[in-house]
Design an enzyme around this catalytic site. Sequence first.
Site, short mmCIF file in Angstrom:
data_model
loop_
_atom_site.label_atom_id
_atom_site.label_comp_id
_atom_site.label_asym_id
_atom_site.label_seq_id
_atom_site.Cartn_x
_atom_site.Cartn_y
_atom_site.Cartn_z
CB VAL A 125 4.24 4.00 0.63
CG1 VAL A 125 5.68 4.09 0.14
CG2 VAL A 125 3.62 5.40 0.72
CG ASP B 21 2.84 15.56 7.75
OD1 ASP B 21 3.17 14.37 7.71
OD2 ASP B 21 2.98 16.34 6.78
CB VAL C 34 21.32 -2.40 -8.72
CG1 VAL C 34 22.18 -2.96 -7.59
CG2 VAL C 34 20.18 -1.55 -8.17
CE LYS D 3 5.72 15.43 5.37
NZ LYS D 3 4.55 15.68 4.49
N GLY E 68 1.00 10.37 -1.49
CA GLY E 68 0.38 9.37 -2.35
C GLY E 68 1.28 8.16 -2.51
CD GLU F 56 -4.98 9.59 6.62
OE1 GLU F 56 -5.83 8.70 6.86
OE2 GLU F 56 -4.07 9.46 5.78
CG MET G 190 2.01 -4.55 0.83
SD MET G 190 2.00 -6.29 0.36
CE MET G 190 1.85 -6.13 -1.43
NE ARG H 5 -6.64 -9.78 8.91
CZ ARG H 5 -7.90 -9.61 8.51
NH1 ARG H 5 -8.47 -8.41 8.62
NH2 ARG H 5 -8.57 -10.61 7.98
CD GLU I 148 14.89 13.01 -1.64
OE1 GLU I 148 14.19 13.97 -1.24
OE2 GLU I 148 16.11 13.12 -1.91
#
EC number: 1.1.1.3
Length: 439
Positions: A22, A207, A41, A211, A313, A196, A19, A54, A135
Amino acid sequence: MTKAGFDTDHPIGVAVLGMGNVGTEVVRILQNQADDLRQRVGAPVVLRGVAVRRTDIDRGIPAELLTTDAAGLVARDDVDLVVEVMGGIDPARQLIRTALEAGKSVVTANKALLADYTGELAAAAEANRADLYFEAAVAGAIPVVRPLIQSLSGDRVNKVVGIVNGTTNFILSAMDETGADYEVTLKEATRLGYAEADPTADVEGYDAAAKAAILASLAFHTRVTAADVFREGISKITAEDLETASALGCTVKLLAICERVDGDGEKDRVSVRVYPALIPRKHPLSAVTGAFNAVVVEAENAGRLMFYGQGAGGAPTASAVMGDLVMAARNKFYGGRAPGESVYAELPVAPIGDTPTRYHVNLQVADRPGVLAAVASEFANHGVSISTVRQEGHGEGARLVVVTHLANESALADTVAAVTELEAVTAVTSVLRLEGTAE
């Protein structure tokens, strides 16, 4: 209530692992758009739980939905579909395998995991008639994975080239626009939240390489891992590089390039590489600035297709995750299946030394007669043809900027080593590839 024989009241249970930015957006969409998701759906899509490190932090959802036991959440009988947005290799790899082996479909945004373990996870999905969707693992909200798997499945893809890392694109765009050097621009990117605290994965190309491995695997029906990708980052790019690029009518971008290489009568090969390169200002990727991403696909019949948008993002990436979630949930409801892994072609990966590219070589030289002839001679001796040469400055600060025709990496490396030994050459200050030209 039924719909053409389907039970529209039986919910499809979803577990979310992680969590962060994203995961938080995915949970928000699941809660706020429950009615719309049910209509899309065919049955209710119900959040069963969220695995976090946590549970004593207020996350804006009922506390009973939070758990630190990710494995227990995945194993629950009322969970039909698992969304993995925790990142990293372990325990994500084992949790995804466990879900797939139980016949539960998985949606993941984990590019680092997929770059090395797609084969293992795809096999588990196939063996247990489950779906594996990803995706969001490449270019955030930009839909490029599904077009490669489905829309272009009847075509032959020859090349995929893209800007797939927003941090490096922001840095290079800012250097181009302001003339600032790399370190200054990196600090600004960190301050604004584009980089970062430890930017290594982005600025050194890891990264983008992950990809690129995923894109190449999909485009060429060949299993490609991150270890197969030649990688260079942007940390050595200077303001001077951007300045000389501009003089050539170019800019510098970190590109992920996946290309089918003609096998000269034998089996074609695949070249997969990530590096900073000059591209002409007229090239469509040159206009991609800031933290945006774009991917250009070149197919034999469809021609050139370009996909552009926000590549990272929380909300943009969650959009891609939710698209996969709806597809996986529909398959659960209607009894369908997602396309499985396609690696029938088994094309070999070409080493970078055999990959032809044009080069931009920046030399610091002594400003005296015969220098250009000596440099040109070494290029000729190693079979590297020169397209243009330009001298900048005079005296001790003189530079030669050499642009080559197509040459193999190995030949260029030998040339640079030989030129470095010339008495008149003070230093080879940079070697950059030149992509996106007609040659």
